[in-house]
Motif scaffolding. Structure first.
Motif, PDB file in Angstrom:
ATOM      1  N   PHE A 183     -23.236  26.176 -10.455  1.00 17.22           N
ATOM      2  CA  PHE A 183     -21.920  26.966  -9.081  1.00 17.22           C
ATOM      3  C   PHE A 183     -23.000  27.962  -8.720  1.00 17.22           C
ATOM      4  CE2 PHE A 183     -18.432  25.459 -11.420  1.00 17.22           C
ATOM      5  CZ  PHE A 183     -18.060  24.459 -10.404  1.00 17.22           C
ATOM      6  N   VAL A 184     -23.574  29.277 -10.056  1.00 16.18           N
ATOM      7  CA  VAL A 184     -24.553  30.092  -9.451  1.00 16.18           C
ATOM      8  C   VAL A 184     -25.339  29.475  -8.148  1.00 16.18           C
ATOM      9  CG1 VAL A 184     -26.177  31.871  -9.505  1.00 16.18           C
ATOM     10  CG2 VAL A 184     -24.426  31.538 -11.064  1.00 16.18           C
ATOM     11  N   ILE A 185     -26.325  28.695  -8.834  1.00 18.88           N
ATOM     12  CA  ILE A 185     -27.548  28.189  -8.112  1.00 18.88           C
ATOM     13  C   ILE A 185     -26.900  27.719  -7.016  1.00 18.88           C
ATOM     14  CG2 ILE A 185     -28.969  26.447  -7.413  1.00 18.88           C
ATOM     15  CD1 ILE A 185     -29.266  26.224 -10.949  1.00 18.88           C
ATOM     16  N   ASN A 186     -25.165  27.031  -6.715  1.00 22.95           N
ATOM     17  CA  ASN A 186     -25.046  26.856  -5.645  1.00 22.95           C
ATOM     18  C   ASN A 186     -24.457  27.758  -4.339  1.00 22.95           C
ATOM     19  OD1 ASN A 186     -23.363  24.119  -3.815  1.00 22.95           O
ATOM     20  ND2 ASN A 186     -21.599  25.324  -4.365  1.00 22.95           N
ATOM     21  N   LEU A 187     -24.233  28.387  -4.982  1.00 19.97           N
ATOM     22  CA  LEU A 187     -24.070  29.476  -3.770  1.00 19.97           C
ATOM     23  C   LEU A 187     -25.283  30.574  -3.863  1.00 19.97           C
ATOM     24  CD1 LEU A 187     -21.566  32.458  -3.052  1.00 19.97           C
ATOM     25  CD2 LEU A 187     -22.884  33.142  -5.107  1.00 19.97           C
ATOM     26  N   HIS A 188     -26.032  30.473  -4.395  1.00 18.79           N
ATOM     27  CA  HIS A 188     -27.009  31.049  -3.603  1.00 18.79           C
ATOM     28  C   HIS A 188     -27.757  30.232  -2.628  1.00 18.79           C
ATOM     29  CE1 HIS A 188     -27.036  34.473  -5.910  1.00 18.79           C
ATOM     30  NE2 HIS A 188     -27.469  33.670  -7.354  1.00 18.79           N
ATOM     31  N   ILE A 189     -28.104  28.830  -2.766  1.00 17.51           N
ATOM     32  CA  ILE A 189     -28.193  27.410  -2.182  1.00 17.51           C
ATOM     33  C   ILE A 189     -27.426  27.956  -0.708  1.00 17.51           C
ATOM     34  CG2 ILE A 189     -27.767  25.587  -1.308  1.00 17.51           C
ATOM     35  CD1 ILE A 189     -28.425  24.612  -3.942  1.00 17.51           C
ATOM     36  N   CYS A 190     -26.215  28.264  -1.092  1.00 18.35           N
ATOM     37  CA  CYS A 190     -25.467  28.681   1.066  1.00 18.35           C
ATOM     38  C   CYS A 190     -25.623  29.954   1.115  1.00 18.35           C
ATOM     39  CB  CYS A 190     -23.293  28.546   0.576  1.00 18.35           C
ATOM     40  SG  CYS A 190     -23.177  29.186   1.662  1.00 18.35           S
ATOM     41  N   ASN A 191     -25.896  30.561   0.229  1.00 18.09           N
ATOM     42  CA  ASN A 191     -26.629  31.978   1.226  1.00 18.09           C
ATOM     43  C   ASN A 191     -27.945  31.497   1.646  1.00 18.09           C
ATOM     44  OD1 ASN A 191     -24.596  33.209  -0.005  1.00 18.09           O
ATOM     45  ND2 ASN A 191     -24.707  34.418  -1.926  1.00 18.09           N
ATOM     46  N   LEU A 192     -28.799  31.234   1.003  1.00 17.56           N
ATOM     47  CA  LEU A 192     -30.136  30.823   1.470  1.00 17.56           C
ATOM     48  C   LEU A 192     -30.165  30.308   2.758  1.00 17.56           C
ATOM     49  CD1 LEU A 192     -33.166  31.028   1.177  1.00 17.56           C
ATOM     50  CD2 LEU A 192     -32.927  28.642  -0.396  1.00 17.56           C
TER      51      LEU A 192
END
Length: 396
Positions: free
Chosen positions: A70-79
């Motif tokens: 989920f944290v990786i998903n959040l950072h993909i969104c932010n990226l």
């Protein structure tokens, strides 16, 4: 030539008409330069920060769990936000014109709103994940199976984009340039319908309430666990671990109270605790990764428990940081949109509110990664591996 339609808002027919419109009329040049510089800084921090976080967590076998996904998903969104939305925003501040054409004038707000929605839904998913991990640990492995995780990750994106597709096709609201606001955004359609406030409540107020309730429950559970642990120590009853059957191994009331505490003894937050902490097993025999664990120490005065403990304070700090950062980034724009219909007449308030909203894309790595000792270790491991590979390449 463009025509006036849709309740006194301008409808632009061609790319040339859009590019000819002067934006931010009456705004001081210094204010626009500041907004451009801030957006550029957000990009310079957000793009490498989110990218490094994604690589570090993905490459570290230690983080092959639901929370990390989920944290990786959040950072993909932010990226994605930092790489696509922020460059167009910064260019608009610099040129005071929309130079990306009519199609991108619809794509830009779609991405901006949908990516914000995806980020909010992912934060909720992380919060619910930690809530179940702490408050209902025996259910954790049953809920977070592989297919459920995949469905949850896809849902955070699909739901966010589907919510705004009607506006993209001008069925419920529409996306177009708003010269007064200086950007392409959601406007009323031909029926004078603009669902912006509805989406504001759905994508912000709802998630914020869920986050507040879940973290409040987590804090209450850990505090209750700390008090029970102190009572167990005072009575000389060690907290037993849970067996593979998941049943209580205690007989007396005090032992049953202590049994509830054993789920907190396995922590992934500090490597030092792993050697001395019992392993919590689910009925299927799988270990549960715990993130919120009060330190198991015998108090100096058994009759006078000293609370909160160091772990309690650390948990409170993290919860406060998450809630405050989430609020600071999004509350200003929410209040301006909800309470002041003509807030665009105040350039400073308008731009500052939007900058706070955009800053969420690079603050997330700080809150969810920097404050965790294990995630910092993932950074160190990544850089050490890069350094080692570079040195080996030069030796060859």
């Amino acid at each position: 030539m463009f025509t006036m339609a849709y309740n006194e808002t301008t409808v632009y027919a061609t790319d040339e008409e859009l590019a000819a419109e002067v934006l931010f009329k009456g705004y001081p040049d210094s204010l626009l330069e500041f907004a451009f510089a801030a957006s550029l800084i957000f990009m310079l921090i957000g793009i490498p920060g989110n990218l490094i976080t994604i690589i570090a967590l993905a490459c570290c076998k230690k983080f092959r769990n639901a929370t990390a996904l989920f944290v990786i998903n959040l950072h993909i969104c932010n990226l994605t936000f930092c790489s696509i939305v922020l460059p167009m925003t910064a260019t608009t501040y610099l040129t005071s014109h929309w130079v990306f054409g009519k199609t991108m004038c619809s794509v830009y707000p779609l991405l901006k709103y949908a990516l914000n929605g995806t980020a909010h839904f992912t934060v909720v998913a992380i919060t619910v994940n930690r809530y179940i991990m702490v408050c209902h640990p025996l259910m954790y492995a049953r809920i977070y199976k592989k297919h459920v995780l995949i469905l949850s990750l896809i849902s955070t994106w699909a739901v966010a984009f589907l919510l705004f597709m009607p506006s993209y096709f001008e069925v419920w609201g529409r996306f177009d340039l708003e010269p007064k606001g200086g950007r392409c955004t959601m406007l009323p359609d031909k029926n004078d319908i603009c669902p912006k406030k509805f989406f504001l409540c759905l994508a912000f107020v709802g998630p914020y309430l869920i986050i507040s309730v879940c973290y409040g429950r987590i804090w209450w559970t850990v505090r209750k666990a700390a008090k029970k642990r102190t009572a167990c120590i005072a009575r000389g009853v060690p907290p037993p671990t849970l067996s593979n059957s998941g049943s209580d191994t205690s007989v007396a009331d005090t032992s049953r109270a202590c049994n509830e505490l054993s789920v907190y003894e396995s922590s992934t937050d500090d490597d030092a605790n792993k050697q001395n902490s019992p392993v919590v097993l689910t009925p299927g025999g799988r270990s549960i990764v715990q993130f919120f664990t009060p330190t198991f120490r015998k108090p100096k005065d058994q009759n006078k428990p000293k609370l909160p403990t160091r772990k309690d304070k650390k948990l409170a700090t993290m919860i406060l940081a998450i809630l405050v950062s989430f609020a600071l980034c999004h509350v200003p724009i929410m209040l301006l949109r909800s309470l002041y219909g003509e807030y665009k007449s105040d350039p400073v308030a308008y731009l500052i509110a939007h900058l706070f909203d955009d800053s969420a894309a690079f603050i997330s790595p700080i809150i969810y990664v920097i404050m965790s000792s294990e995630y910092r270790q993932a950074y160190i491991s990544l850089f050490m591996n890069l350094k080692s590979n570079t040195c080996n390449a030069f030796k060859v």
